[in-house]
Design an enzyme around this catalytic site. Structure first.
Site, PDB file in Angstrom:
ATOM      1  N   ALA A   1       0.803  -1.216   0.000  1.00 15.83           N
ATOM      2  CA  ALA A   1       0.000   0.000   0.000  1.00 15.83           C
ATOM      3  C   ALA A   1       0.840   1.270   0.000  1.00 15.83           C
ATOM      4  O   ALA A   1       0.323   2.353  -0.261  1.00 15.83           O
ATOM      5  CB  ALA A   1      -0.922   0.001   1.218  1.00 15.83           C
TER       6      ALA A   1
ATOM      7  N   SER B   1       4.616   1.005  -0.949  1.00 16.99           N
ATOM      8  CA  SER B   1       5.829   0.810  -1.740  1.00 16.99           C
ATOM      9  C   SER B   1       5.721  -0.470  -2.556  1.00 16.99           C
ATOM     10  O   SER B   1       4.827  -1.293  -2.343  1.00 16.99           O
ATOM     11  CB  SER B   1       7.067   0.753  -0.834  1.00 16.99           C
ATOM     12  N   GLY B   2       6.633  -0.624  -3.482  1.00 15.35           N
ATOM     13  CA  GLY B   2       6.704  -1.834  -4.294  1.00 15.35           C
ATOM     14  C   GLY B   2       8.151  -2.204  -4.526  1.00 15.35           C
ATOM     15  O   GLY B   2       9.058  -1.392  -4.328  1.00 15.35           O
ATOM     16  N   ARG B   3       8.372  -3.443  -4.954  1.00 18.41           N
ATOM     17  CA  ARG B   3       9.745  -3.863  -5.260  1.00 18.41           C
ATOM     18  C   ARG B   3       9.734  -4.947  -6.303  1.00 18.41           C
ATOM     19  O   ARG B   3       8.733  -5.661  -6.488  1.00 18.41           O
ATOM     20  CB  ARG B   3      10.466  -4.341  -3.998  1.00 18.41           C
TER      21      ARG B   3
ATOM     22  N   ASP C   1      -1.812 -10.461  -2.317  1.00 16.80           N
ATOM     23  CA  ASP C   1      -0.545 -10.687  -1.623  1.00 16.80           C
ATOM     24  C   ASP C   1      -0.690 -11.640  -0.442  1.00 16.80           C
ATOM     25  O   ASP C   1       0.237 -12.408  -0.146  1.00 16.80           O
ATOM     26  CB  ASP C   1       0.086  -9.365  -1.188  1.00 16.80           C
ATOM     27  N   THR C   2      -1.842 -11.647   0.214  1.00 19.74           N
ATOM     28  CA  THR C   2      -2.048 -12.576   1.330  1.00 19.74           C
ATOM     29  C   THR C   2      -1.919 -14.021   0.877  1.00 19.74           C
ATOM     30  O   THR C   2      -1.341 -14.862   1.576  1.00 19.74           O
ATOM     31  CB  THR C   2      -3.430 -12.364   1.965  1.00 19.74           C
TER      32      THR C   2
ATOM     33  N   THR D   1       0.920  -4.084   6.499  1.00 16.47           N
ATOM     34  CA  THR D   1       0.009  -2.948   6.633  1.00 16.47           C
ATOM     35  C   THR D   1      -1.345  -3.428   7.154  1.00 16.47           C
ATOM     36  O   THR D   1      -1.963  -2.801   8.008  1.00 16.47           O
ATOM     37  CB  THR D   1      -0.157  -2.236   5.283  1.00 16.47           C
TER      38      THR D   1
ATOM     39  N   GLY E   1       6.551  -8.545   7.055  1.00 12.05           N
ATOM     40  CA  GLY E   1       7.433  -7.515   7.574  1.00 12.05           C
ATOM     41  C   GLY E   1       7.271  -7.224   9.041  1.00 12.05           C
ATOM     42  O   GLY E   1       8.224  -6.798   9.713  1.00 12.05           O
TER      43      GLY E   1
END
Length: 491
Positions: A14, A16-18, A240-241, A262, A409
């Site tokens: 929500a 950032s991204g990578r 993502d979960t 988040t 995280g």
């Protein structure tokens, strides 16, 4: 000797991204982050949007950087749930996708219940009823901006939209579709009943495909533009979960997990959804995962509370690292004040420390007046909420779990991990931190045949990562305080 396999995972959160290259040597997975970028929503004339074209630009940057070290065989994308973009009849994006925290869904849940009861809606979809869900976003469009919905030919959820930009394929991956509250959880198809009840167009919803499906190749023009070799586009678990779920390092068929980011999501993996009176009362969701399995879980506001507090303190000129915040919380007096993390006032962005202080004033508690006291209040309240959610799940399933797998995280906070072990009175097995990316990579490897099964993937992840164990140390004291937390937060 097994030939190494390189795949590229994009993980969007929500904020950032990578882009992460995963290399599999036949035994372990090695990860290398090649690109990281901000994902900042943009407020325009009162509406909060995702800057999706900027995000696609960052995908291009990530692919270019990944290719410098050699070609990758495939690309997979995971994001948050519920949000979507709309395409017109020519396949062009009508407008930037709207952020789930936008105010447009205010009152939409109540509006929906005038046409379909809460019991029937939950009974069909098995989804936790939340104003952010896609169904209520679409209802707000029909009610407030019908001209936009009238022009829409295709709806694509965020990972599906980015996959479309990469490949031109319009598909709805199963896990991300299951966050929408428009899917029949038992039949595993779009619910004509739900859509008809709210007069929403079923025709804009694309074909559903199983998690892990190869939907095509990178667009040839895109490869030429960036100098890339051809690569497959894999529809990994777009939510993502569910990518994180694939990375839970366990060999047990029955396990309890907590994906801590988040958002916090606490649940278990089941062969089929569980939809009954107890799960409806507890508002527990059923999401689709790899292999058509159901994730029976509870959505809880998570580290958003600390992230938003940190942003407020930065605006005030106090730039704390997350490590510094943890140390301040550790030094603060325990069990002074509690909040309910999922209270409505904590959902929007804004001055979170003041909202927490106001909650404590309103409920007659000591007001946390220091940074450490605010963070400690959040951490203890999250741990209490995790315990409550675990009890609800165990009641619905008629069983207890002695261990809890914490991933994501949030496990970088040893304080929160220990609090969770104490509050839940369970052994906490913390790791991996990069569960979502590892699951994304593993699902690509499963799709291409480099790994044979989900069980094998979890064994490989377990061998690739360090798992830290936390045993309950003050479970009796935490149980006493839990009853006080319940009393305060039920007001």
């Amino acid at each position: 000797m097994t030939e190494e396999k390189r795949v590229l995972a994009f993980d969007f959160g929500a904020s950032s991204g990578r882009a992460v290259v995963g290399t599999f040597d036949g035994r372990t997975i090695h990860m290398e982050e090649v690109h990281r970028f901000a994902n900042d929503p943009v407020m325009v004339r009162g509406t909060m949007y995702w800057d999706v074209l900027r995000l696609f630009h960052e995908i291009k940057q990530g692919m270019t950087k990944a290719h410098l070290a050699g070609p990758f065989a495939s690309v997979g994308i995971d994001t948050w749930g519920v949000d979507f973009g709309l395409l017109d009849e020519r396949g062009n994006l009508l407008e930037n996708p709207v952020h789930y925290r936008d105010a447009r869904t205010a009152g939409m849940v109540e509006a929906a219940f005038r046409h379909i009861s809460r019991q029937e809606l939950y009974g069909i979809t098995g989804n936790q009823i939340m104003p952010i869900n896609t169904l209520f976003q679409l209802l707000s469009l029909k009610e407030q901006r019908p001209e936009v919905l009238a022009r829409a030919k295709t709806l694509l959820f965020m990972p599906d939209l980015l996959n479309y930009f990469l490949s031109g394929a319009c598909r709805a991956e199963y896990s991300i579709a299951s966050t929408s509250q428009m899917l029949d959880a038992r039949k595993k198809c779009w619910s004509g009943r739900v859509l008809a009840a709210l007069f929403l167009p079923e025709g804009i919803l694309p074909e559903l495909i199983p998690t892990g499906t190869c939907i095509g190749q990178l667009d040839a023009a895109l490869c030429e533009e960036l100098g890339l070799a051809p690569a497959s586009v894999i529809a990994v678990a777009g939510h993502d979960t569910q990518s994180a779920m694939a990375a839970v390092p366990t060999e047990e068929p029955d396990f309890l997990f907590l994906s801590c980011g988040t958002w916090s999501l606490l649940g278990t993996e089941l062969p089929e959804p569980v939809i009954n009176e107890a799960s409806e009362q507890a508002n527990i969701t059923n999401e689709g995962g790899y292999g058509g399995k159901a994730s029976f879980l509870k959505n809880i506001i998570g580290l958003w509370l600390i992230q938003e507090c940190r942003r407020q303190w930065q605006r005030e000129g106090r730039d704390y690292s997350f490590g510094e915040l943890e140390q301040l919380a550790k030094a603060a007096e325990p069990f002074q004040s509690f909040i309910h993390p999922d209270a409505p006032e904590f959902v929007p962005s804004g001055n979170m420390p003041e909202r927490i202080r106001e909650y404590c004033r309103r409920t007659g508690q000591p007001v946390p007046d220091s940074v450490g006291a605010v963070v400690r209040c959040i951490d203890e309240s999250l741990a209490m909420r995790y315990h409550q959610a675990a009890l609800e799940l165990e009641t619905c399933l008629g069983r207890t779990y002695p261990r809890l797998h914490m991933i994501g995280g949030g496990i970088q906070s040893r304080l929160l991990c220990q609090m969770t072990a104490d509050a839940c009175a369970k052994t906490v097995l913390a790791g991996p931190v990069e569960a979502t990316v590892l699951g994304n990579i593993a699902l690509q490897l499963l799709s291409t045949g480099a790994i044979g099964s989900l069980r094998e993937a979890r064994q490989i992840i377990k061998a690739s990562e360090d798992i830290r164990t936390y045993e309950p140390q003050q479970a009796e004291r935490w149980q006493q305080e839990y009853h006080r937390w319940e009393e305060i937060t039920s007001c």
